[in-house]
Design a protein around this motif. Structure first.
Motif, PDB file in Angstrom:
ATOM      1  N   LYS A  33       0.837  -1.235   0.162  1.00  0.00           N
ATOM      2  CA  LYS A  33      -0.086  -0.029   0.081  1.00  0.00           C
ATOM      3  C   LYS A  33       1.043   1.215  -0.014  1.00  0.00           C
ATOM      4  O   LYS A  33       1.848   1.334   0.569  1.00  0.00           O
ATOM      5  N   GLN A  74      -3.015   8.326  -3.467  1.00  0.00           N
ATOM      6  CA  GLN A  74      -3.804   7.811  -4.485  1.00  0.00           C
ATOM      7  C   GLN A  74      -3.303   7.223  -5.865  1.00  0.00           C
ATOM      8  O   GLN A  74      -3.919   6.907  -6.714  1.00  0.00           O
ATOM      9  N   LYS A  80     -13.417  -0.230  -8.073  1.00  0.00           N
ATOM     10  CA  LYS A  80     -13.754   0.908  -7.394  1.00  0.00           C
ATOM     11  C   LYS A  80     -14.948   1.563  -7.750  1.00  0.00           C
ATOM     12  O   LYS A  80     -15.622   2.536  -6.933  1.00  0.00           O
ATOM     13  N   TYR A 103     -16.786  -0.023  -4.443  1.00  0.00           N
ATOM     14  CA  TYR A 103     -15.749   0.392  -3.319  1.00  0.00           C
ATOM     15  C   TYR A 103     -14.936   1.486  -3.345  1.00  0.00           C
ATOM     16  O   TYR A 103     -14.166   1.484  -4.154  1.00  0.00           O
ATOM     17  N   LEU A 117     -11.492   2.964  -2.530  1.00  0.00           N
ATOM     18  CA  LEU A 117     -10.275   2.367  -1.980  1.00  0.00           C
ATOM     19  C   LEU A 117      -9.275   3.835  -1.556  1.00  0.00           C
ATOM     20  O   LEU A 117      -9.044   4.749  -2.281  1.00  0.00           O
ATOM     21  N   ASN A 170      -6.111   4.003  -0.696  1.00  0.00           N
ATOM     22  CA  ASN A 170      -4.982   4.054  -0.848  1.00  0.00           C
ATOM     23  C   ASN A 170      -4.688   3.506  -2.321  1.00  0.00           C
ATOM     24  O   ASN A 170      -5.318   2.724  -2.692  1.00  0.00           O
ATOM     25  N   VAL A 229      -6.280  -7.173  -4.446  1.00  0.00           N
ATOM     26  CA  VAL A 229      -7.214  -5.915  -3.709  1.00  0.00           C
ATOM     27  C   VAL A 229      -8.054  -6.154  -2.757  1.00  0.00           C
ATOM     28  O   VAL A 229      -8.282  -5.625  -1.797  1.00  0.00           O
ATOM     29  N   LYS A 230      -8.682  -7.533  -3.002  1.00  0.00           N
ATOM     30  CA  LYS A 230      -9.519  -7.852  -1.850  1.00  0.00           C
ATOM     31  C   LYS A 230      -9.200  -8.041  -0.641  1.00  0.00           C
ATOM     32  O   LYS A 230      -9.443  -7.557   0.442  1.00  0.00           O
ATOM     33  N   LEU A 246      -5.830  -6.677   0.405  1.00  0.00           N
ATOM     34  CA  LEU A 246      -5.298  -5.634   1.110  1.00  0.00           C
ATOM     35  C   LEU A 246      -6.173  -4.798   1.660  1.00  0.00           C
ATOM     36  O   LEU A 246      -5.863  -3.965   2.431  1.00  0.00           O
ATOM     37  N   PHE A 247      -7.449  -4.624   1.018  1.00  0.00           N
ATOM     38  CA  PHE A 247      -8.486  -3.495   1.542  1.00  0.00           C
ATOM     39  C   PHE A 247      -9.501  -4.309   2.040  1.00  0.00           C
ATOM     40  O   PHE A 247     -10.467  -3.791   2.852  1.00  0.00           O
ATOM     41  N   THR A 248      -9.356  -5.556   2.628  1.00  0.00           N
ATOM     42  CA  THR A 248     -10.389  -6.455   3.557  1.00  0.00           C
ATOM     43  C   THR A 248     -11.725  -6.147   2.654  1.00  0.00           C
ATOM     44  O   THR A 248     -12.842  -5.864   3.585  1.00  0.00           O
ATOM     45  N   LEU A 249     -11.961  -6.400   1.620  1.00  0.00           N
ATOM     46  CA  LEU A 249     -13.158  -6.315   0.778  1.00  0.00           C
ATOM     47  C   LEU A 249     -14.073  -7.594   1.033  1.00  0.00           C
ATOM     48  O   LEU A 249     -13.451  -8.788   1.007  1.00  0.00           O
TER      49      LEU A 249
END
Length: 386
Positions: A57, A61, A103, A106, A108, A110, A140-141, A143-146
Motif C-alpha cells: 500500500k 492515491q 472502485k 468500493y 479505495l 490508498n 485488492v480484496k 489488501l483492503f479487506t473487501l
C-alpha cells in the motif's frame, strides 16, 4: 518469491514491511472448447505456473504497475481518480481494469505499488490475462479487506475482459484460475455456473503443453466472429425448438435443426453440440479412471475444432498430428481460442523426453521454427502466498 520481493524493492525502494505476495495460476482446458459462451460444459484445470504479484500500500492515491515480463514499458503510473483504458499502458490495462471495476463498488483509500512476474508463455492460450486479473482481484480484496467471495472475483474479472479490454470471452478462464484444485479438473456448466471437481490424478502420465510460438491475440482473432455466428444460428433454431443455448441441444436433435441453417452455421452448431457431449463423456471417463477413453475424446475434439469450428491452423495441426504418432501419447488436441497458441497432450512420463524431441523435430522441419514444450502439473487456484 524471494526474487520477486527483492526486485520489488529495487524498483520501488523501501523495506519489506507491509509487502504481501499473491499468485494466480494459468489454466489449460482439457476438453470442451468454444462452448463456454454457448452454455456448455467445459473441463479445465489450473496449472502450477502463473502470475505472481508483490504489493504494498501507498500513502497517496497513486497506483504503480511494473511487470518483469514487459520490462521495456517501465513503471506505469496512474491515479485512482482516472483508471480509464489507455492503449499506451499495454499489459497494465488488465490489472488497471480490475481496480476500475472494484472502485465502482468500493472506495479505495490508498494506492498500491505492484510488481508482477509470470511464467506463463505470453500469447500461448494458457490464460495469462485471466491469471493477471485474478491475481490482482485477490490482492485488492485482501489488501483492503473487501467482502468478495471467489465467485464474485471471477465474475468481476470476466467483466473486465468483456467491457474494459473488449474481448467477448466466456467465464471459463477466470473460473478455472479462481477455483483450481490440485489433482482435479473442474466440470463447469457455463450457463448455471454449477461445478464439480473431477479426479485428475495422472499417475504414470504428465501434461505436456506444446507452444506453437505463433502469437495470436484473442481480440484480433476470429473469436468474436465465431460467437456471432453461433448467436445467429441460435436465433434461427429458437423459432423451431425451445432451447436457451446451443449447447443444450442434443446430438439426436441435430438432424432437425441443421437444415434451418447456412452451411457455415451447420458446422459451428455441430461442433458445439458434439463437443458438449464429449465433455460429459470425458468427465465419466476420468471418474472411472479410463484414460484411454479420455485420450480418444481429446482426439475427436481436435478434429471437430479443425473441421467444423475451423479454429485450428497448420502449426497446431502439425503438433497434434505428430503427437498422435508417438508411443505413450494418450491424447492430444489444440487448446484455447485457436489460430496459434498451444496444444495439450497427455503423455506417459517415461516417454516425455522422446515426445518432446520427436514432435519438436517434426514441427521445426515442417514449420521452419521451433515449438516450446512444458511438462506441467495441475495446480491450485488464486490465493495469497504470504
Amino acid at each position: 518469491m524471494q526474487h520477486a520481493v527483492a526486485s520489488f524493492q529495487k524498483i520501488y525502494g523501501g523495506t519489506e514491511e507491509g509487502v504481501r505476495t499473491f499468485f494466480a495460476p494459468g489454466r489449460v482446458n482439457l476438453i470442451g472448447e468454444h462452448i463456454d459462451y454457448n452454455g456448455g460444459n467445459v473441463l479445465p484445470c489450473a496449472l502450477e505456473i502463473g502470475t505472481y504479484v508483490v504489493a504494498k500500500k501507498r500513502d497517496d492515491q497513486r497506483i504503480r504497475f511494473y511487470s518483469e515480463n514487459f520490462a521495456d514499458l517501465g513503471v506505469v503510473e496512474v491515479d485512482l481518480k482516472d483508471l480509464s483504458y489507455d492503449e499506451k499502458h499495454d499489459w497494465a490495462n488488465y490489472p488497471k481494469g480490475v481496480f476500475a471495476a472494484i472502485k465502482e463498488e468500493y472506495e479505495l483509500p490508498n494506492g498500491v505499488d505492484l510488481y508482477y512476474v509470470g511464467n506463463i508463455p505470453n500469447g500461448a492460450g494458457l490464460s495469462s490475462s485471466a491469471s493477471i486479473e485474478l491475481a490482482t482481484a485477490v490482492m485488492v480484496k485482501e489488501l483492503f479487506t473487501l467482502p468478495y467471495e471467489t465467485l464474485d472475483l471471477v465474475k468481476l474479472s470476466q467483466a473486465v475482459e468483456n467491457r474494459y479490454i473488449g474481448v467477448n470471452c466466456g467465464i471459463m478462464d477466470q473460473f478455472a484460475v479462481g477455483f483450481g484444485k490440485a489433482e482435479h479438473a473442474i466440470l463447469l456448466n457455463c450457463q448455471t455456473l454449477e461445478y464439480q471437481y473431477v479426479p485428475f490424478s495422472l499417475g504414470e502420465y504428465k501434461i505436456v503443453i506444446a507452444n506453437t510460438n505463433k502469437r495470436r491475440g484473442l481480440a484480433d482473432s476470429a473469436y468474436n466472429e465465431r460467437r456471432a455466428t453461433c448467436e445467429a444460428a441460435l436465433a434461427k433454431i429458437q423459432g423451431t425448438i425451445d432451447v436457451k443455448e446451443l449447447a443444450h441441444l442434443t446430438e439426436d436433435q441435430l438432424p432437425t435443426v441443421l437444415p434451418l441453417l447456412t452451411e457455415e452455421e451447420q458446422q459451428r452448431v455441430r461442433h458445439v453440440v458434439t463437443e458438449n457431449a464429449r465433455t460429459l463423456k470425458a468427465m465419466d471417463a476420468l471418474t472411472a479412471g479410463d484414460m484411454e477413453q479420455f485420450g480418444q475424446l481429446m482426439k475427436e475434439s481436435h478434429l471437430s475444432l479443425r473441421d467444423d469450428y475451423e479454429v485450428s491452423c497448420k502449426e497446431l495441426d502439425t503438433l497434434v498430428e505428430a503427437a498422435w504418432e508417438q508411443n505413450g501419447t494418450l491424447g492430444a488436441r489444440m487448446t484455447g481460442a485457436g489460430f496459434g497458441g498451444c496444444t495439450v497432450n497427455i503423455v506417459r512420463s517415461a516417454d516425455t523426453d522422446k515426445f518432446i524431441e520427436e514432435v519438436g523435430a517434426t514441427y521445426k522441419q515442417q514449420i521452419g521454427y521451433e515449438a516450446d514444450f512444458y511438462v506441467i502439473s495441475v495446480g491450485e487456484g488464486a490465493r495469497e502466498i504470504y
